[in-house]
Enzyme design. Structure first.
Site, short mmCIF file in Angstrom:
data_model
loop_
_atom_site.label_atom_id
_atom_site.label_comp_id
_atom_site.label_asym_id
_atom_site.label_seq_id
_atom_site.Cartn_x
_atom_site.Cartn_y
_atom_site.Cartn_z
N GLU A 79 -7.89 -5.20 5.54
CA GLU A 79 -7.80 -4.90 4.11
C GLU A 79 -6.70 -5.73 3.44
O GLU A 79 -6.83 -6.12 2.29
CB GLU A 79 -7.55 -3.40 3.91
CG GLU A 79 -8.78 -2.58 4.27
CD GLU A 79 -8.48 -1.11 4.51
OE1 GLU A 79 -7.87 -0.80 5.56
OE2 GLU A 79 -8.84 -0.27 3.67
N ASN A 86 0.88 -1.17 0.00
CA ASN A 86 0.00 0.00 0.00
C ASN A 86 0.91 1.22 0.00
O ASN A 86 1.44 1.62 1.03
CB ASN A 86 -0.88 -0.05 1.25
CG ASN A 86 -1.84 1.12 1.33
OD1 ASN A 86 -1.80 2.04 0.51
ND2 ASN A 86 -2.71 1.09 2.34
N HIS A 119 -12.43 3.00 0.38
CA HIS A 119 -12.42 2.03 1.49
C HIS A 119 -13.31 0.83 1.13
O HIS A 119 -13.80 0.13 2.01
CB HIS A 119 -12.96 2.61 2.82
CG HIS A 119 -12.11 3.64 3.45
ND1 HIS A 119 -12.64 4.71 4.16
CD2 HIS A 119 -10.76 3.76 3.54
CE1 HIS A 119 -11.65 5.45 4.63
NE2 HIS A 119 -10.50 4.90 4.27
N ARG A 167 -8.91 15.56 6.82
CA ARG A 167 -9.80 15.99 5.73
C ARG A 167 -11.12 16.51 6.28
O ARG A 167 -11.64 15.98 7.27
CB ARG A 167 -10.09 14.84 4.77
CG ARG A 167 -8.92 14.44 3.94
CD ARG A 167 -9.26 13.25 3.03
NE ARG A 167 -8.20 12.27 3.09
CZ ARG A 167 -8.38 10.96 3.00
NH1 ARG A 167 -9.58 10.45 2.84
NH2 ARG A 167 -7.35 10.15 3.08
N ARG A 223 -2.61 -2.07 -3.39
CA ARG A 223 -3.82 -1.29 -3.16
C ARG A 223 -3.76 -0.05 -4.05
O ARG A 223 -2.81 0.72 -3.98
CB ARG A 223 -3.90 -0.86 -1.70
CG ARG A 223 -5.11 0.02 -1.45
CD ARG A 223 -5.14 0.53 -0.03
NE ARG A 223 -6.31 1.36 0.17
CZ ARG A 223 -6.32 2.46 0.93
NH1 ARG A 223 -5.23 2.85 1.55
NH2 ARG A 223 -7.42 3.15 1.06
#
Ligand code: ADP
Length: 377
Positions: free
Chosen positions: A361, A8, A157, A218, A68
């Site tokens: 994940e 990732n 996600h 964010r 990813r």
């Protein structure tokens, strides 16, 4: 034995894991940080070398490398074998995800060079939400412009929302297709999804991972008028505004801190900025829960996952307090307990089951890789 190296790759960090995809066991994992920083490694190729040195014997028996990739754009949603044509497609997508896709591409390129004999597979964060219903995926803007520029709700996600919703059904021992679920993925990035019968019906992130919930750095939802106002009046460039909304907003921008453990300490010590940041975070989360209860009609399951969702009992309590009329009631004691596995935290009397389900994940990416490699024969 199907061991997969999962990579990732972000702009300044490279997370990695070696996963045994059959058993689901994590052989090794870690992160190389401060890529390109003074005191860190110079570039992604050097970061990958650090990973190889760390992994040493754990590299034996790898069958694939899974990457990813945040944005798959309009066309890439199935896990895909990386070849030159895919790289070209990913390059073309960079404008849609300027902060996320270029570093992922870099990671893919250096890993392909370093491990040329292994299949490399790209797994997209947008994939699960590809088939969102048009009413949820469409922005109410000029439709010709939206079509020309591929503007829609993509959602992110997705690997986590899919994995967690499947795990929730498994944990409850009921078929996935019988459940209406709300999944709250609350990490540094945060997103909510509404899932009916295993299919997503809405999600909070949009064209980019900036929309929706308040996140570590964010903003989540804002009035788009703020952007035009800042551009015109404060003479901020689009880059300045984007950087502010991505890197200096959310919990950091409001409370000066992204780590909820520290944030709670600041609130305890009477810091009003930390208090307000927390209240804004919870308020937004409750709005999405309410919206998704309405979208679904009601929810059989609400599941918390990721760093904050799995660990922060106060966030879970405050997100769901006062919702007994909506059929949602926590058991305070179960909520306060800690454990590594999936668990129920709702009261017996709650018609909606509330769960904590750790996301994984890396395992989901590893499994997707193995399925692609197996298909290849
Ligand atoms: P990422 O989006 O980077 O994958 P994670 O899902 O790992 O993020 O979540 C990281 C965040 O989880 C941290 O910034 C912190 O706010 C929160 N967190 C981690 N552990 C705890 C804890 N024990 N209590 C409260 N919050 C926690």
């Amino acid at each position: 034995m199907s061991r997969v190296l999962v990579v990732n790759s972000g702009s300044s960090s490279l997370k990695y894991a070696v996963v045994e995809s059959d058993s689901g066991s994590m052989i090794a994992d870690g992160i190389v940080e401060r890529i390109g920083d003074d005191g860190g490694v110079p570039d992604h190729a050097a970061a990958l070398q650090v990973v190889f040195d760390e992994l040493a014997d754990d590299m034996a028996g790898l069958v694939a490398v899974g990457h990813r990739v945040v944005h798959g754009g309009p066309d890439l949603y199935r896990p895909a074998l990386v070849d030159d044509a895919l790289i070209a497609k990913l390059e073309a997508l960079s404008p849609l995800a300027p902060l996320h896709n270029p570093p992922a591409l870099l990671g893919i390129e250096v890993a392909r060079k370093a491990l040329p004999d292994l299949p490399h597979v790209a797994v997209f964060d947008t994939a699960f939400f590809h088939d969102l219903p048009p009413a949820a995926a469409t922005y109410a803007i000029d439709r010709d412009i939206a079509a020309q520029w591929n503007i829609r709700r993509y959602g992110f996600h997705g690997t986590s929302h899919q994995f967690v919703s499947e795990r929730a059904a498994e944990f409850l021992g009921v078929p996935l297709d019988s459940l209406r679920q709300i999944v709250l993925h609350l990490g540094n990035g945060a997103s909510a999804s509404a899932i009916a019968g295993g299919r997503p019906v809405d999600t909070s992130m949009g064209l980019t991972p900036m929309e929706g919930l308040v996140m570590g750095t964010r903003s989540g939802d804002i009035d788009p008028g703020i952007i035009t106002y800042l551009s015109r009046t404060a003479e901020m460039s689009v880059e300045d505004i984007e950087s502010m909304l991505n890197r200096r907003s959310g919990m950091l921008g409001l409370g000066g801190e992204i780590d909820f453990r520290v944030l709670h300490q600041r609130i305890e010590s009477g810091d009003p900025a930390a208090q307000l940041a927390y209240e804004v975070y919870i308020h937004r989360l409750r709005k999405y829960i309410g919206a998704y209860l309405a979208v679904l009609g009601s929810a059989d399951v609400i599941t918390f996952t990721a760093g904050v969702g799995e660990n922060d009992a106060a966030v879970r309590r405050d997100a769901l307090s006062g919702m007994s009329a909506l059929g949602v009631e926590l058991d305070e004691e179960l909520n306060a307990e800690r454990s590594k596995g999936a668990r129920r935290i709702s009261a017996e009397s709650s018609s909606t089951t509330v769960l904590v389900v750790p996301t994984d994940e890396e395992l989901a990416i590893a499994r997707a890789c193995v399925s692609v490699v197996t298909e290849l024969g």
